[in-house]
Motif scaffolding. Structure first.
Motif, PDB file in Angstrom:
ATOM      1  N   LEU A   1       0.758  -1.124   0.127  1.00 54.71           N
ATOM      2  CA  LEU A   1      -0.013  -0.070  -0.044  1.00 54.71           C
ATOM      3  C   LEU A   1       0.855   1.388  -0.058  1.00 54.71           C
ATOM      4  N   ALA A   2       0.612   2.152  -0.949  1.00 48.00           N
ATOM      5  CA  ALA A   2       1.419   3.356  -0.943  1.00 48.00           C
ATOM      6  C   ALA A   2       0.469   4.529  -0.918  1.00 48.00           C
ATOM      7  N   VAL A   3       1.118   5.631  -0.649  1.00 43.66           N
ATOM      8  CA  VAL A   3       0.319   7.090  -0.758  1.00 43.66           C
ATOM      9  C   VAL A   3       0.982   7.872  -2.057  1.00 43.66           C
ATOM     10  N   ILE A   4       0.099   8.506  -2.682  1.00 36.84           N
ATOM     11  CA  ILE A   4       0.678   9.452  -3.699  1.00 36.84           C
ATOM     12  C   ILE A   4       1.136  10.636  -3.012  1.00 36.84           C
ATOM     13  N   LYS A   5       2.406  11.039  -3.156  1.00 37.93           N
ATOM     14  CA  LYS A   5       2.628  12.065  -2.341  1.00 37.93           C
ATOM     15  C   LYS A   5       2.898  13.496  -3.392  1.00 37.93           C
ATOM     16  N   TYR A   6       3.066  13.100  -4.670  1.00 41.36           N
ATOM     17  CA  TYR A   6       3.277  14.185  -5.572  1.00 41.36           C
ATOM     18  C   TYR A   6       2.884  13.831  -6.891  1.00 41.36           C
ATOM     19  N   VAL A   7       2.131  14.573  -8.065  1.00 42.87           N
ATOM     20  CA  VAL A   7       1.938  14.318  -9.098  1.00 42.87           C
ATOM     21  C   VAL A   7       2.318  15.397 -10.292  1.00 42.87           C
ATOM     22  N   ASP A   8       3.307  15.032 -11.203  1.00 44.66           N
ATOM     23  CA  ASP A   8       3.610  15.972 -12.275  1.00 44.66           C
ATOM     24  C   ASP A   8       3.836  15.151 -13.549  1.00 44.66           C
ATOM     25  N   LEU A   9       3.735  16.132 -14.662  1.00 37.89           N
ATOM     26  CA  LEU A   9       4.028  15.844 -15.853  1.00 37.89           C
ATOM     27  C   LEU A   9       5.253  15.939 -16.663  1.00 37.89           C
ATOM     28  N   HIS A  10       6.291  16.354 -15.919  1.00 35.22           N
ATOM     29  CA  HIS A  10       7.545  16.901 -16.310  1.00 35.22           C
ATOM     30  C   HIS A  10       8.218  15.445 -17.076  1.00 35.22           C
ATOM     31  N   GLY A  11       8.450  15.538 -18.266  1.00 33.12           N
ATOM     32  CA  GLY A  11       9.181  14.445 -19.154  1.00 33.12           C
ATOM     33  C   GLY A  11       8.257  13.427 -19.586  1.00 33.12           C
ATOM     34  N   CYS A  12       7.105  13.561 -19.240  1.00 35.25           N
ATOM     35  CA  CYS A  12       5.650  12.550 -19.700  1.00 35.25           C
ATOM     36  C   CYS A  12       5.401  12.705 -21.124  1.00 35.25           C
TER      37      CYS A  12
ATOM     38  N   GLU B   1       2.363  12.629 -23.662  1.00 34.40           N
ATOM     39  CA  GLU B   1       0.619  12.747 -23.371  1.00 34.40           C
ATOM     40  C   GLU B   1      -0.081  11.928 -22.780  1.00 34.40           C
ATOM     41  N   GLY B   2      -0.722  12.321 -21.740  1.00 35.78           N
ATOM     42  CA  GLY B   2      -1.592  11.004 -21.133  1.00 35.78           C
ATOM     43  C   GLY B   2      -0.713  10.469 -19.746  1.00 35.78           C
ATOM     44  N   TYR B   3       0.357  10.734 -19.656  1.00 32.82           N
ATOM     45  CA  TYR B   3       0.949  10.061 -18.516  1.00 32.82           C
ATOM     46  C   TYR B   3       1.251  11.144 -17.699  1.00 32.82           C
ATOM     47  N   VAL B   4       1.644  10.606 -16.391  1.00 34.95           N
ATOM     48  CA  VAL B   4       2.116  11.536 -15.245  1.00 34.95           C
ATOM     49  C   VAL B   4       2.994  10.787 -14.404  1.00 34.95           C
ATOM     50  N   ASN B   5       3.929  11.377 -13.848  1.00 34.42           N
ATOM     51  CA  ASN B   5       4.828  10.710 -12.552  1.00 34.42           C
ATOM     52  C   ASN B   5       4.147  10.925 -11.513  1.00 34.42           C
ATOM     53  N   LEU B   6       4.260   9.715 -10.633  1.00 33.12           N
ATOM     54  CA  LEU B   6       3.701   9.717  -9.362  1.00 33.12           C
ATOM     55  C   LEU B   6       4.774   9.385  -8.489  1.00 33.12           C
ATOM     56  N   SER B   7       5.100  10.404  -7.254  1.00 33.43           N
ATOM     57  CA  SER B   7       5.873  10.287  -6.197  1.00 33.43           C
ATOM     58  C   SER B   7       5.070   9.268  -5.198  1.00 33.43           C
ATOM     59  N   LEU B   8       5.491   8.121  -4.676  1.00 31.86           N
ATOM     60  CA  LEU B   8       5.098   7.483  -3.909  1.00 31.86           C
ATOM     61  C   LEU B   8       5.720   7.335  -2.636  1.00 31.86           C
ATOM     62  N   ARG B   9       4.931   6.692  -1.519  1.00 28.81           N
ATOM     63  CA  ARG B   9       5.450   6.469  -0.381  1.00 28.81           C
ATOM     64  C   ARG B   9       4.920   5.280   0.107  1.00 28.81           C
ATOM     65  N   VAL B  10       5.667   3.979   0.468  1.00 30.96           N
ATOM     66  CA  VAL B  10       4.818   2.851   0.852  1.00 30.96           C
ATOM     67  C   VAL B  10       4.597   3.080   2.465  1.00 30.96           C
ATOM     68  N   VAL B  11       3.282   2.518   2.607  1.00 35.27           N
ATOM     69  CA  VAL B  11       2.864   2.778   4.060  1.00 35.27           C
ATOM     70  C   VAL B  11       2.766   1.299   4.718  1.00 35.27           C
ATOM     71  N   GLY B  12       2.551   0.182   3.852  1.00 35.88           N
ATOM     72  CA  GLY B  12       2.354  -0.861   4.372  1.00 35.88           C
ATOM     73  C   GLY B  12       2.575  -1.989   3.259  1.00 35.88           C
ATOM     74  N   ASP B  13       3.198  -3.223   3.741  1.00 33.44           N
ATOM     75  CA  ASP B  13       3.256  -4.420   2.727  1.00 33.44           C
ATOM     76  C   ASP B  13       3.345  -5.791   3.196  1.00 33.44           C
ATOM     77  N   ASN B  14       2.855  -6.742   2.580  1.00 36.67           N
ATOM     78  CA  ASN B  14       3.102  -8.024   2.939  1.00 36.67           C
ATOM     79  C   ASN B  14       4.071  -8.905   2.508  1.00 36.67           C
ATOM     80  N   GLY B  15       5.031  -8.131   1.750  1.00 38.51           N
ATOM     81  CA  GLY B  15       6.370  -8.753   1.230  1.00 38.51           C
ATOM     82  C   GLY B  15       7.054  -9.230   2.104  1.00 38.51           C
TER      83      GLY B  15
END
Length: 84
Positions: free
Chosen positions: A57-68, A70-84
Motif C-alpha cells: 500500500l502506497a500514498v501518492i505524495k506528488y503528481v507531475d507531468l515533467h518529461g512525460c 501525452e496522457g502520462y504522469v509521474n507519481l511520487s509514492l511512499r509505501v505505508v504497508g506491505d505483506n512482502g
C-alpha cells in the motif's frame, strides 16, 4: 480514493525497500495527491501478469507531468504497508 494497480516482479522489491519512490503511469485514473494505491506484484507469463500474492500500500505524495508523454504522469509514492 484507493487504486488497485499491478507492478512487475522486477521492480516490486525495490519499491517496498524504498529504493524506487516514483513511477510513470498512464493517467487513466485521474491520480491525485493523497490517494492510496495498492500495488500487486505480478510475474509476466503467457502475455499476462500472474499475481505472486505480494502487495504493498502506497500514498501518492506528488503528481507531475515533467518529461512525460501525452496522457502520462509521474507519481511520487511512499509505501505505508506491505505483506512482502
Amino acid at each position: 480514493m484507493r487504486h488497485e494497480l499491478k507492478m512487475d516482479v522486477r521492480y516490486f522489491q525495490d519499491f517496498i525497500d524504498g529504493k524506487m519512490t516514483a513511477q510513470c503511469r498512464y493517467n487513466d485514473r485521474c491520480y491525485q495527491v493523497g490517494y492510496e494505491a495498492v500495488f500487486r506484484e505480478g510475474q509476466l507469463g503467457n502475455g499476462l501478469s500472474v499475481p505472486t500474492g505480494r502487495e504493498a500500500l502506497a500514498v501518492i505524495k506528488y503528481v507531475d507531468l515533467h518529461g512525460c508523454q501525452e496522457g502520462y504522469v509521474n507519481l511520487s509514492l511512499r509505501v505505508v504497508g506491505d505483506n512482502g
